[in-house]
Write a protein that holds these residues in place. Structure first.
Motif, PDB file in Angstrom:
ATOM      1  N   VAL A   1      40.930  43.110  52.994  1.00  0.00           N
ATOM      2  CA  VAL A   1      40.578  43.881  51.627  1.00  0.00           C
ATOM      3  C   VAL A   1      39.114  43.830  51.395  1.00  0.00           C
ATOM      4  O   VAL A   1      38.601  42.913  51.249  1.00  0.00           O
ATOM      5  CB  VAL A   1      41.489  43.240  50.533  1.00  0.00           C
ATOM      6  N   LEU A   2      38.613  44.984  51.003  1.00  0.00           N
ATOM      7  CA  LEU A   2      37.204  45.128  50.596  1.00  0.00           C
ATOM      8  C   LEU A   2      37.078  45.065  49.213  1.00  0.00           C
ATOM      9  O   LEU A   2      37.827  45.756  48.309  1.00  0.00           O
ATOM     10  CB  LEU A   2      36.716  46.459  51.135  1.00  0.00           C
ATOM     11  N   GLU A   3      36.163  44.596  48.696  1.00  0.00           N
ATOM     12  CA  GLU A   3      35.864  44.387  47.116  1.00  0.00           C
ATOM     13  C   GLU A   3      34.524  45.140  47.102  1.00  0.00           C
ATOM     14  O   GLU A   3      33.502  44.930  47.587  1.00  0.00           O
ATOM     15  CB  GLU A   3      35.890  43.085  46.712  1.00  0.00           C
ATOM     16  N   LEU A   4      34.532  46.172  46.030  1.00  0.00           N
ATOM     17  CA  LEU A   4      33.284  46.677  45.809  1.00  0.00           C
ATOM     18  C   LEU A   4      32.660  46.174  44.537  1.00  0.00           C
ATOM     19  O   LEU A   4      33.384  46.290  43.369  1.00  0.00           O
ATOM     20  CB  LEU A   4      33.568  48.355  45.614  1.00  0.00           C
TER      21      LEU A   4
ATOM     22  N   ILE B   1      51.381  48.326  52.727  1.00  0.00           N
ATOM     23  CA  ILE B   1      50.277  47.488  52.049  1.00  0.00           C
ATOM     24  C   ILE B   1      50.395  47.999  50.634  1.00  0.00           C
ATOM     25  O   ILE B   1      50.580  49.110  50.364  1.00  0.00           O
ATOM     26  CB  ILE B   1      49.094  47.504  52.828  1.00  0.00           C
ATOM     27  N   PRO B   2      49.663  47.051  49.818  1.00  0.00           N
ATOM     28  CA  PRO B   2      49.601  47.450  48.313  1.00  0.00           C
ATOM     29  C   PRO B   2      48.482  48.316  48.031  1.00  0.00           C
ATOM     30  O   PRO B   2      47.611  48.551  49.174  1.00  0.00           O
ATOM     31  CB  PRO B   2      49.267  46.085  47.639  1.00  0.00           C
ATOM     32  N   ASP B   3      48.216  49.146  47.164  1.00  0.00           N
ATOM     33  CA  ASP B   3      47.114  49.795  46.684  1.00  0.00           C
ATOM     34  C   ASP B   3      45.702  49.070  46.553  1.00  0.00           C
ATOM     35  O   ASP B   3      45.325  48.791  45.848  1.00  0.00           O
ATOM     36  CB  ASP B   3      47.483  50.579  45.444  1.00  0.00           C
ATOM     37  N   GLU B   4      45.281  48.639  47.814  1.00  0.00           N
ATOM     38  CA  GLU B   4      43.803  48.068  47.804  1.00  0.00           C
ATOM     39  C   GLU B   4      43.246  48.871  48.966  1.00  0.00           C
ATOM     40  O   GLU B   4      43.986  49.145  49.979  1.00  0.00           O
ATOM     41  CB  GLU B   4      43.874  46.670  48.448  1.00  0.00           C
ATOM     42  N   PHE B   5      41.794  48.808  49.046  1.00  0.00           N
ATOM     43  CA  PHE B   5      41.227  49.558  50.080  1.00  0.00           C
ATOM     44  C   PHE B   5      40.726  48.344  51.157  1.00  0.00           C
ATOM     45  O   PHE B   5      40.375  47.493  50.929  1.00  0.00           O
ATOM     46  CB  PHE B   5      39.842  50.072  49.368  1.00  0.00           C
ATOM     47  N   VAL B   6      41.179  48.752  52.315  1.00  0.00           N
ATOM     48  CA  VAL B   6      41.294  47.870  53.503  1.00  0.00           C
ATOM     49  C   VAL B   6      40.182  48.483  54.449  1.00  0.00           C
ATOM     50  O   VAL B   6      40.120  49.719  54.789  1.00  0.00           O
ATOM     51  CB  VAL B   6      42.779  47.532  54.032  1.00  0.00           C
TER      52      VAL B   6
END
Ligand code: IMP
Ligand code: MG
Length: 176
Positions: free
Chosen positions: A170-173, A146-151
């Protein structure tokens, strides 16, 4: 504050991939007994699904580890909060993890367990973020790169939450 931005890997895709991983591991270890080590808490959901796709003689073990600090310790040393219940000497061990990110946790853990003289040791992870590596590390069985994203979801958490989601999201802060 945080919010769910999008579904990255839907439940159906996870199910299909776990089935493939189970078939691959069953082929590779045909006729052998395997000790599966679930790394708590994140790998619990994947572990429960994966083990039911294995057509092998398996034993379950559980370990809980925590990284020292956050980013300050470059050695990537981890603290063992809970160890396995039975010795792994002479066993075919598969470490089951949720995600490989920096690689620090698993490279430390694999080296630690190798010192106990298992017959073999491999790593199976459902997710891998290769672009985030701080140490050179590769899992033998990888579900999805997966790409560099917080999941979050499918066992993965943010602040202890969201582990029960069926999809990997994917979580968005956000600011507040
Ligand atoms: P490492 O950086 O490879 O040592 O990964 C250590 C741990 O960080 C993983 O086992 C996860 O618990 C956690 N982690 C890394 N990336 C994520 C993510 O995107 N979401 C949730 N947890 C993560
Ligand atoms: Mg984890």
């Amino acid at each position: 504050m945080e919010k769910i931005k999008k579904i990255l890997i839907p439940e159906a895709d996870i199910k299909a991939r776990v089935r493939e991983l189970g078939a691959e591991i069953s082929r590779d270890y045909a006729g052998k007994a395997v000790t599966l080590i679930c790394i708590l808490n994140g790998a619990s959901v994947f572990f429960a699904d994966l083990v039911r796709e294995l057509d092998l003689d398996v034993r379950f073990e559980f370990m809980s580890v925590s990284s020292y600090g956050s980013g300050t310790v470059t050695s990537g040393e981890v603290k063992i909060l809970k160890d396995v219940n039975y010795p792994i000497e002479g066993k075919n061990v598969i470490i089951v993890e949720d995600i490989i990110d920096s690689g620090c946790t698993l490279s430390y853990l694999k080296r630690l367990l190798e010192q106990r003289n298992p017959a073999s040791i491999r790593v199976c992870t459902i997710l891998d973020k290769p672009s985030r590596r701080k140490v050179d590390f590769k899992g033998e069985y990888v579900g999805f790169e997966i790409p560099d994203e917080f999941v979050i979801g499918y066992g993965l958490d943010y602040d202890g939450k969201y582990r029960n989601l069926k999809d990997v999201c994917v979580l968005e802060l956000t600011e507040d």
